[in-house]
Design an enzyme around this catalytic site. Structure first.
Site, PDB file in Angstrom:
ATOM      1  N   VAL A  28       0.869  -1.173   0.000  1.00  0.00           N
ATOM      2  CA  VAL A  28       0.000   0.000   0.000  1.00  0.00           C
ATOM      3  C   VAL A  28       0.909   1.227   0.000  1.00  0.00           C
ATOM      4  O   VAL A  28       1.812   1.337   0.826  1.00  0.00           O
ATOM      5  CB  VAL A  28      -0.890  -0.011   1.271  1.00  0.00           C
ATOM      6  N   CYS A  29       0.693   2.147  -0.928  1.00  0.00           N
ATOM      7  CA  CYS A  29       1.548   3.338  -1.014  1.00  0.00           C
ATOM      8  C   CYS A  29       1.400   4.202   0.233  1.00  0.00           C
ATOM      9  O   CYS A  29       0.283   4.579   0.611  1.00  0.00           O
ATOM     10  CB  CYS A  29       1.191   4.162  -2.243  1.00  0.00           C
ATOM     11  N   VAL A  30       2.523   4.551   0.848  1.00  0.00           N
ATOM     12  CA  VAL A  30       2.486   5.281   2.115  1.00  0.00           C
ATOM     13  C   VAL A  30       1.859   6.672   1.965  1.00  0.00           C
ATOM     14  O   VAL A  30       1.024   7.078   2.788  1.00  0.00           O
ATOM     15  CB  VAL A  30       3.891   5.354   2.776  1.00  0.00           C
TER      16      VAL A  30
END
Lengths: 135, 130, 100
Positions: B77-79
Site C-alpha cells: 500500500v503506497c504510504v
C-alpha cells in the site's frame, strides 16, 4: 537494478477535479530517482494539467502546477502533448506553461520540455515503451 | 512470466479491485509469478481490515489477504496515498500519534519506489483502475 | 501491444481514444463497462467494425455475462476470452496500456 526500461506516464485527467494528476506527478518524481528512461504524455483532458495561470487558492485546494516546472531538474525532459487534444479543447501551445530543462549534452542549454505531437505519432511512441502507467 | 499488478481504485465503488483479483488468480493458475501487487490512489482502501460488507457479498479485503497468504504475495500500500486516506499500520499510527491502526493482514505500507521497482523487475505491469 | 478499455463508450471517451491511438495488429480487450462498446447496431459499432479490419477486439466473458449481454449481441468478429485468455493476451503482447 541495472536494467533501464522505458516508462511512459500517460495523463488523461484534468487537475483538481480528481487526484490522478497530482498523485501521478508524485510517481513521476519518485520514478526519476530510478534512472529509467521516462517521458510523460498528455492526452484528452490531461492537457489541462499544463495550462498556465492556475490559481486554486479560492478552492482551498493545493496548487501543484509549479511542480511541473521542477520536472526538468529531475531529468524528466520529454513531455509529449497531443496536438488534437489541445485543438479539441480550444487550446494552443501558448496557453501552456513554459517548461524547460538544461541539456547536459549541449553545454546546459535551456530547451523546451513540451513537445506537441500528433495523435498518430503518440500511438507510435507508446509502442516503444516497456511500461505505461496511467493517471 | 513475471507480472506485477497495480490497483488504482478502492473496493466496491469500482470493479477495478475485483478485476485485478481475478486477473491475479488466473495468472497464478497459469503458472506465472506475481512479483508485487501495488495499491495506489483510492486503491489503498483495499488494505483496511475494518471493512465489513454484508454477509451475502464478497469480502474484497479478506479475499486479497487470503490470496496473499496462499501464494506468499507481496501486497504494498503506497504510504503517501495511505496517509491521505487514513490507512495506517502500527508504526505509522505511532509516528503520527493516531489511536489505532487498520492495515489488513498480508498488506504492508511502503513507498512509491516499490511501484517503479515492480515496473523494472516484472515482464508486465498491469494496471486496474477507473 | 495489448490495450484494455474498462469504460462504456456511451459515458467516457476511453474507447475512442484507444481506437485512435492503437496501431495495426494491436489486441484490444474490453473489460468491465468497456464491454458495452462491442454491442452491435449501436452508435459505436461502426468504429468497432472499422477497427476489426486491422486489429483484434476481445471482450471478457465474465463481464458480458454479468451485464446480460449474449454473444449474439456482439459485433461480428469480436472474440470472447475468459481471465485465462486475458492473462495469455497480456503475456503474448510486449506491453500493455490500460485506457482507464
Amino acid at each position: 537494478m541495472s536494467t533501464v526500461k522505458k516508462f511512459m506516464y500517460v495523463n488523461r485527467h484534468a487537475p483538481y477535479g480528481s487526484i490522478y494528476a497530482l498523485e501521478g506527478l508524485e510517481v513521476v518524481l519518485i520514478g526519476a530517482a530510478f534512472d529509467q528512461d521516462c517521458c510523460m504524455a498528455f492526452i484528452d483532458d490531461g492537457v489541462f494539467q499544463l495550462v498556465k495561470g492556475q490559481d486554486s487558492s479560492a478552492s482551498g485546494m493545493k496548487n501543484f502546477s509549479p511542480t511541473y516546472r521542477a520536472l526538468g531538474d529531475y531529468e524528466v525532459t520529454r513531455l509529449y502533448v497531443e496536438k488534437e487534444s489541445l485543438m479539441e479543447r480550444g487550446l494552443t501551445k501558448s496557453d501552456l506553461m513554459e517548461l524547460t530543462y538544461e541539456d547536459e549534452d549541449d553545454d546546459w542549454a535551456e530547451k523546451p520540455s513540451i513537445q506537441i505531437v500528433e495523435r498518430s505519432e503518440l500511438g507510435r511512441l507508446m509502442e516503444e515503451q516497456d511500461v505505461l502507467l496511467n493517471f | 512470466m513475471i507480472f506485477s499488478i497495480m490497483v488504482s481504485e478502492g473496493p466496491y465503488t469500482h470493479q477495478a479491485s475485483d478485476s485485478a483479483y481475478q486477473f491475479t488468480k488466473a495468472a497464478l493458475d497459469a503458472g506465472h509469478e506475481i512479483f508485487r501487487i501495488f495499491f495506489y490512489h483510492d486503491g489503498v482502501n483495499n488494505g483496511t481490515r475494518m471493512t465489513t460488507p454484508p454477509q451475502d457479498d464478497r469480502n474484497i479485503v479478506d479475499r486479497w489477504s487470503e490470496l496473499a497468504k496462499a501464494h506468499d504475495l507481496d501486497m504494498v500500500v503506497c504510504v503517501a496515498a495511505a496517509q491521505r486516506r487514513g490507512i495506517v499500520d502500527v508504526d505509522e499510527a505511532k509516528r503520527h500519534g493516531k489511536d489505532g491502526d487498520n492495515i489488513a493482514e498480508g498488506f504492508r505500507i511502503s513507498g512509491l519506489g516499490q511501484l517503479i521497482e515492480a515496473g523494472v523487475k516484472s515482464d508486465r505491469l498491469m494496471q486496474f483502475g477507473d | 501491444m495489448l490495450h484494455t478499455v474498462n469504460k462504456s463508450p456511451f459515458d467516457k471517451n476511453s474507447l475512442k481514444t484507444c481506437l485512435s491511438h492503437s496501431l495495426k495488429d494491436s489486441d484490444i480487450l474490453l473489460i468491465e463497462d468497456g464491454v458495452y462498446g462491442a454491442i452491435k447496431d449501436s452508435a459505436m459499432s461502426g468504429d468497432i467494425e472499422k477497427a476489426l479490419t486491422d486489429r483484434k477486439i476481445y471482450v471478457l466473458e465474465s463481464d458480458i455475462k454479468a451485464r446480460g449481454i449474449d454473444s449474439s449481441r456482439l459485433v461480428q468478429g469480436v472474440a470472447i476470452v475468459d481471465y485465462g485468455g486475458f492473462v495469455e493476451l497480456a503475456a503474448s503482447n510486449d506491453r500493455v496500456q490500460s485506457w482507464l
